[in-house]
Design a protein around this motif. Structure first.
Motif, PDB file in Angstrom:
ATOM      1  N   TRP A  69       0.819  -1.204   0.000  1.00  0.00           N
ATOM      2  CA  TRP A  69       0.000   0.000   0.000  1.00  0.00           C
ATOM      3  C   TRP A  69       0.855   1.258   0.000  1.00  0.00           C
ATOM      4  O   TRP A  69       1.849   1.345   0.720  1.00  0.00           O
ATOM      5  CB  TRP A  69      -0.902   0.017   1.240  1.00  0.00           C
ATOM      6  CG  TRP A  69      -1.919  -1.062   1.252  1.00  0.00           C
ATOM      7  CD1 TRP A  69      -1.805  -2.305   1.819  1.00  0.00           C
ATOM      8  CD2 TRP A  69      -3.215  -1.012   0.659  1.00  0.00           C
ATOM      9  NE1 TRP A  69      -2.947  -3.026   1.616  1.00  0.00           N
ATOM     10  CE2 TRP A  69      -3.831  -2.254   0.914  1.00  0.00           C
ATOM     11  CE3 TRP A  69      -3.933  -0.045  -0.040  1.00  0.00           C
ATOM     12  CZ2 TRP A  69      -5.120  -2.543   0.478  1.00  0.00           C
ATOM     13  CZ3 TRP A  69      -5.212  -0.333  -0.474  1.00  0.00           C
ATOM     14  CH2 TRP A  69      -5.794  -1.580  -0.211  1.00  0.00           C
ATOM     15  N   TYR A  70       0.434   2.228  -0.801  1.00  0.00           N
ATOM     16  CA  TYR A  70       0.998   3.559  -0.829  1.00  0.00           C
ATOM     17  C   TYR A  70      -0.142   4.538  -0.580  1.00  0.00           C
ATOM     18  O   TYR A  70      -1.316   4.183  -0.663  1.00  0.00           O
ATOM     19  CB  TYR A  70       1.648   3.851  -2.183  1.00  0.00           C
ATOM     20  CG  TYR A  70       2.906   3.067  -2.451  1.00  0.00           C
ATOM     21  CD1 TYR A  70       2.867   1.690  -2.673  1.00  0.00           C
ATOM     22  CD2 TYR A  70       4.143   3.690  -2.480  1.00  0.00           C
ATOM     23  CE1 TYR A  70       4.018   0.960  -2.918  1.00  0.00           C
ATOM     24  CE2 TYR A  70       5.311   2.978  -2.728  1.00  0.00           C
ATOM     25  CZ  TYR A  70       5.237   1.618  -2.952  1.00  0.00           C
ATOM     26  OH  TYR A  70       6.381   0.909  -3.190  1.00  0.00           O
ATOM     27  N   ARG A  71       0.207   5.766  -0.301  1.00  0.00           N
ATOM     28  CA  ARG A  71      -0.815   6.798  -0.138  1.00  0.00           C
ATOM     29  C   ARG A  71      -0.310   8.142  -0.641  1.00  0.00           C
ATOM     30  O   ARG A  71       0.890   8.389  -0.690  1.00  0.00           O
ATOM     31  CB  ARG A  71      -1.253   6.921   1.321  1.00  0.00           C
ATOM     32  CG  ARG A  71      -0.201   7.492   2.251  1.00  0.00           C
ATOM     33  CD  ARG A  71      -0.706   7.468   3.698  1.00  0.00           C
ATOM     34  NE  ARG A  71       0.282   8.014   4.622  1.00  0.00           N
ATOM     35  CZ  ARG A  71       0.160   7.999   5.944  1.00  0.00           C
ATOM     36  NH1 ARG A  71      -0.928   7.448   6.510  1.00  0.00           N
ATOM     37  NH2 ARG A  71       1.098   8.515   6.709  1.00  0.00           N
ATOM     38  N   GLN A  72      -1.262   8.989  -1.013  1.00  0.00           N
ATOM     39  CA  GLN A  72      -0.942  10.344  -1.454  1.00  0.00           C
ATOM     40  C   GLN A  72      -1.913  11.291  -0.792  1.00  0.00           C
ATOM     41  O   GLN A  72      -3.117  11.285  -1.096  1.00  0.00           O
ATOM     42  CB  GLN A  72      -1.003  10.462  -2.971  1.00  0.00           C
ATOM     43  CG  GLN A  72      -0.510  11.795  -3.495  1.00  0.00           C
ATOM     44  CD  GLN A  72      -0.240  11.781  -4.978  1.00  0.00           C
ATOM     45  OE1 GLN A  72      -0.658  10.873  -5.708  1.00  0.00           O
ATOM     46  NE2 GLN A  72       0.478  12.781  -5.458  1.00  0.00           N
ATOM     47  N   GLY A  73      -1.389  12.108   0.124  1.00  0.00           N
ATOM     48  CA  GLY A  73      -2.202  13.093   0.807  1.00  0.00           C
ATOM     49  C   GLY A  73      -2.318  14.367  -0.001  1.00  0.00           C
ATOM     50  O   GLY A  73      -1.578  14.570  -0.971  1.00  0.00           O
ATOM     51  N   PRO A  74      -3.202  15.267   0.392  1.00  0.00           N
ATOM     52  CA  PRO A  74      -3.396  16.528  -0.333  1.00  0.00           C
ATOM     53  C   PRO A  74      -2.095  17.320  -0.407  1.00  0.00           C
ATOM     54  O   PRO A  74      -1.475  17.608   0.625  1.00  0.00           O
ATOM     55  CB  PRO A  74      -4.441  17.257   0.509  1.00  0.00           C
ATOM     56  CG  PRO A  74      -5.131  16.198   1.294  1.00  0.00           C
ATOM     57  CD  PRO A  74      -4.106  15.140   1.545  1.00  0.00           C
ATOM     58  N   GLY A  75      -1.671  17.649  -1.605  1.00  0.00           N
ATOM     59  CA  GLY A  75      -0.465  18.443  -1.791  1.00  0.00           C
ATOM     60  C   GLY A  75       0.825  17.716  -1.481  1.00  0.00           C
ATOM     61  O   GLY A  75       1.876  18.348  -1.351  1.00  0.00           O
ATOM     62  N   LYS A  76       0.752  16.396  -1.366  1.00  0.00           N
ATOM     63  CA  LYS A  76       1.951  15.620  -1.014  1.00  0.00           C
ATOM     64  C   LYS A  76       2.304  14.624  -2.112  1.00  0.00           C
ATOM     65  O   LYS A  76       1.472  14.295  -2.954  1.00  0.00           O
ATOM     66  CB  LYS A  76       1.724  14.868   0.297  1.00  0.00           C
ATOM     67  CG  LYS A  76       1.471  15.761   1.492  1.00  0.00           C
ATOM     68  CD  LYS A  76       1.272  14.925   2.747  1.00  0.00           C
ATOM     69  CE  LYS A  76       1.015  15.781   3.957  1.00  0.00           C
ATOM     70  NZ  LYS A  76       0.806  14.967   5.186  1.00  0.00           N
ATOM     71  N   GLN A  77       3.530  14.125  -2.055  1.00  0.00           N
ATOM     72  CA  GLN A  77       3.942  13.079  -2.975  1.00  0.00           C
ATOM     73  C   GLN A  77       3.429  11.725  -2.483  1.00  0.00           C
ATOM     74  O   GLN A  77       3.173  11.531  -1.293  1.00  0.00           O
ATOM     75  CB  GLN A  77       5.470  13.041  -3.085  1.00  0.00           C
ATOM     76  CG  GLN A  77       6.065  14.250  -3.793  1.00  0.00           C
ATOM     77  CD  GLN A  77       7.551  14.090  -4.038  1.00  0.00           C
ATOM     78  OE1 GLN A  77       8.245  13.403  -3.297  1.00  0.00           O
ATOM     79  NE2 GLN A  77       8.048  14.717  -5.085  1.00  0.00           N
ATOM     80  N   ARG A  78       3.296  10.804  -3.409  1.00  0.00           N
ATOM     81  CA  ARG A  78       2.896   9.451  -3.042  1.00  0.00           C
ATOM     82  C   ARG A  78       4.013   8.812  -2.218  1.00  0.00           C
ATOM     83  O   ARG A  78       5.199   8.951  -2.544  1.00  0.00           O
ATOM     84  CB  ARG A  78       2.612   8.625  -4.297  1.00  0.00           C
ATOM     85  CG  ARG A  78       1.903   7.317  -4.034  1.00  0.00           C
ATOM     86  CD  ARG A  78       1.482   6.643  -5.313  1.00  0.00           C
ATOM     87  NE  ARG A  78       0.505   7.441  -6.052  1.00  0.00           N
ATOM     88  CZ  ARG A  78      -0.152   7.006  -7.125  1.00  0.00           C
ATOM     89  NH1 ARG A  78       0.056   5.775  -7.575  1.00  0.00           N
ATOM     90  NH2 ARG A  78      -1.001   7.794  -7.744  1.00  0.00           N
ATOM     91  N   GLU A  79       3.624   8.103  -1.153  1.00  0.00           N
ATOM     92  CA  GLU A  79       4.608   7.507  -0.267  1.00  0.00           C
ATOM     93  C   GLU A  79       4.221   6.079   0.089  1.00  0.00           C
ATOM     94  O   GLU A  79       3.037   5.728   0.107  1.00  0.00           O
ATOM     95  CB  GLU A  79       4.733   8.331   1.024  1.00  0.00           C
ATOM     96  CG  GLU A  79       3.466   8.400   1.845  1.00  0.00           C
ATOM     97  CD  GLU A  79       3.636   9.154   3.163  1.00  0.00           C
ATOM     98  OE1 GLU A  79       4.759   9.612   3.463  1.00  0.00           O
ATOM     99  OE2 GLU A  79       2.630   9.271   3.888  1.00  0.00           O
ATOM    100  N   LEU A  80       5.225   5.299   0.414  1.00  0.00           N
ATOM    101  CA  LEU A  80       4.992   3.936   0.857  1.00  0.00           C
ATOM    102  C   LEU A  80       4.351   3.948   2.238  1.00  0.00           C
ATOM    103  O   LEU A  80       4.785   4.678   3.123  1.00  0.00           O
ATOM    104  CB  LEU A  80       6.313   3.169   0.915  1.00  0.00           C
ATOM    105  CG  LEU A  80       6.260   1.775   1.532  1.00  0.00           C
ATOM    106  CD1 LEU A  80       5.469   0.827   0.636  1.00  0.00           C
ATOM    107  CD2 LEU A  80       7.666   1.248   1.770  1.00  0.00           C
ATOM    108  N   VAL A  81       3.341   3.096   2.429  1.00  0.00           N
ATOM    109  CA  VAL A  81       2.725   2.918   3.739  1.00  0.00           C
ATOM    110  C   VAL A  81       3.179   1.589   4.343  1.00  0.00           C
ATOM    111  O   VAL A  81       3.739   1.547   5.434  1.00  0.00           O
ATOM    112  CB  VAL A  81       1.189   2.947   3.639  1.00  0.00           C
ATOM    113  CG1 VAL A  81       0.566   2.692   5.010  1.00  0.00           C
ATOM    114  CG2 VAL A  81       0.709   4.279   3.077  1.00  0.00           C
TER     115      VAL A  81
END
Length: 112
Positions: free
Chosen positions: A36-48
């Motif tokens: 799983w990865y995630r991308q928050g508002p105004g952020k880069q996609r990151e590993l979870v």
């Protein structure tokens, strides 16, 4: 062609829990590297969280102790149990296989 279908996102209050599911299908040799990865508002996609293969896992420091990645009976299914959710966990969560194939994403919003 690999298809990933995520489910389980939604709106939850701070301190709450959600469980995400991802089912993969397609013609690849193995689903052993999946996570799983995630991308928050105004952020880069990151590993979870991710299964690395050979039974090991990797977690982002920000979710250690709160999130748990697991597999279903079949290797092509992974779950992400998210506990003690915080507003900063708000993001679109994406399932990924082999660091190459992506799902469409599921929105997780943590807000009171």
């Amino acid at each position: 062609q690999v298809q990933l279908v995520e489910s389980g996102g939604g709106l939850v209050q701070p301190g709450g829990s959600l469980r995400l599911s991802c089912v993969a299908s397609g013609s690849i040799f193995s689903f052993n590297v999946m996570g799983w990865y995630r991308q928050g508002p105004g952020k880069q996609r990151e590993l979870v969280a991710r299964f690395n293969g050979a039974g090991s896992t990797t977690y982002a420091d920000s979710v250690k102790g709160r999130f748990t990645i697991s597999r279903g009976i079949a290797e092509n299914t992974v779950y992400l149990q998210m506990n003690s959710l915080k507003p900063e966990d708000t993001a679109v969560y994406y399932c990924n296989v082999l660091s190459k194939f992506w799902g469409q994403g599921t929105q997780v919003t943590v807000s009171s």
